[in-house]
Design an enzyme around this catalytic site. Structure first.
Site, PDB file in Angstrom:
ATOM      1  N   GLU A 112      70.668 112.329  40.341  1.00  0.00           N
ATOM      2  CA  GLU A 112      71.183 113.531  40.409  1.00  0.00           C
ATOM      3  C   GLU A 112      71.030 114.218  39.266  1.00  0.00           C
ATOM      4  O   GLU A 112      70.798 113.569  38.106  1.00  0.00           O
ATOM      5  CB  GLU A 112      72.634 113.203  40.575  1.00  0.00           C
ATOM      6  CG  GLU A 112      73.702 114.211  40.781  1.00  0.00           C
ATOM      7  CD  GLU A 112      75.003 113.700  41.547  1.00  0.00           C
ATOM      8  OE1 GLU A 112      75.074 112.722  42.082  1.00  0.00           O
ATOM      9  OE2 GLU A 112      75.962 114.219  40.654  1.00  0.00           O
ATOM     10  N   ASP A 114      72.779 117.775  37.444  1.00  0.00           N
ATOM     11  CA  ASP A 114      74.102 118.661  37.682  1.00  0.00           C
ATOM     12  C   ASP A 114      74.268 119.671  36.560  1.00  0.00           C
ATOM     13  O   ASP A 114      73.766 119.503  35.589  1.00  0.00           O
ATOM     14  CB  ASP A 114      75.665 117.654  37.251  1.00  0.00           C
ATOM     15  CG  ASP A 114      75.480 116.555  38.376  1.00  0.00           C
ATOM     16  OD1 ASP A 114      75.215 116.470  39.601  1.00  0.00           O
ATOM     17  OD2 ASP A 114      75.679 115.219  37.964  1.00  0.00           O
ATOM     18  N   GLU A 116      78.007 121.411  36.323  1.00  0.00           N
ATOM     19  CA  GLU A 116      79.071 121.346  36.618  1.00  0.00           C
ATOM     20  C   GLU A 116      80.187 122.264  35.680  1.00  0.00           C
ATOM     21  O   GLU A 116      79.862 122.027  34.510  1.00  0.00           O
ATOM     22  CB  GLU A 116      79.666 119.933  36.646  1.00  0.00           C
ATOM     23  CG  GLU A 116      78.990 118.909  37.583  1.00  0.00           C
ATOM     24  CD  GLU A 116      79.338 117.333  37.415  1.00  0.00           C
ATOM     25  OE1 GLU A 116      79.520 116.607  38.362  1.00  0.00           O
ATOM     26  OE2 GLU A 116      79.127 116.990  35.970  1.00  0.00           O
TER      27      GLU A 116
END
Length: 292
Positions: A112, A114, A116
């Site tokens: 993953e 990210d 955010e």
């Protein structure tokens, strides 16, 4: 000297807060796509509103549900960007995310990457968290590689462009084309190489999102809204022929230019608020890339 002092103070303020030119603008290499050209709803369809021309998507969280979307195709490299506007006011516990993942293809053992936005309380800035997971999971053994920033602008006042560039050698995170982080491939064990999809979402992460869970989502302030537009996807899908070339991070086609590095240094020197490799509480035997 008395007349010179205000000028010097103004110069210092300008040099700290004025966004430098990176000299190269990856977002200019791609044309925005309509939402359904690249994505589908993943969950919470009743919490999504698409503009009539499909150029802009609004998603929201309330006490019943959040919402998420997912790219139609997986990619083995590419440039993935969107312009985002966040909600003002009390947003503690709420996360708005734009990221790459293969969790659905490799549950419990996924990669993953990210971007955010960690919600906040009035008077305090949003935190932009970047993160890289490699063959991790949510079972307590996940190894986060977080770098966090307080931005040099108010992300609730207008749209700003956020992007991930992932190629076989590096991952670059961009804010308005300014590179804020470069994560290099030093070893296959610490770098994602399997195809990933592109996602966006808004959800309740009260247990950790705001000051390590000190402030929770307060649904008296619902709905919590995030707006996305200028979706950009470019690169090699998982189904592309082997001769498909990755997206260049710089004019030279490899790594960042000296001007891009200078812009990244500016962002990290002035706005970075956390870096996992500098955290003495972490077990860095699990993050060997910190040492080489």
């Amino acid at each position: 000297m008395a007349l010179l002092l205000p000028f010097l103070l103004l110069l210092m303020f300008h040099s700290t807060f004025s966004q430098p030119s990176p000299g190269y603008y990856p977002s200019s290499k791609f044309r925005p796509i309509s939402f359904y050209q690249g994505f589908n709803n993943l969950w919470g369809p009743q919490h999504q509103s698409l503009s009539q021309d499909q150029s802009s998507l609004t998603i929201w969280l309330d006490s019943t549900s959040g919402s998420g979307f997912k790219s139609i195709r997986p990619f083995r490299n590419g440039y993935f960007g969107a312009s985002v506007k966040l909600q003002t006011g009390y947003t503690a516990g709420v996360i708005t995310a734009f990221y790459l993942s293969n969790n659905e293809a490799h549950p419990g053992f996924h990669d993953e990457v990210d971007i955010e936005f960690l919600g906040t309380t009035p008077g305090k800035p949003y935190t932009l968290q970047t993160n890289v997971y490699v063959r991790g999971s949510g079972d307590g053994r996940i190894i986060g590689r977080e770098m966090r920033f307080h931005l040099w602008f108010d992300p609730t006042a207008g749209f700003h462009h956020y992007a991930i560039l992932w190629n076989p050698d590096e991952i670059i995170f961009f804010v308005d084309d300014v590179p804020i982080r470069r994560y290099a491939r030093k070893d296959e064990a610490t770098f994602p190489v399997r195809p990933m999809w592109v996602y966006g979402s808004i959800w309740d992460a009260s247990s950790w999102a705001t000051e390590d869970g000190k402030y929770k989502a307060d649904y008296r302030y619902q709905p919590f809204v995030a707006r996305f537009t200028k979706f950009m996807i470019g690169g090699c899908s998982a189904y592309a022929p082997s001769n498909c070339r990755p997206i260049a991070a710089s004019p030279s086609g490899s790594r960042l230019s000296s001007q891009q590095y200078a812009a990244m240094t500016w962002a990290q020197s002035n706005y970075m608020v956390y870096y996992y490799c500098q955290d003495s509480r972490r077990d860095h035997s699990l993050t060997p890339e910190c040492f080489n």
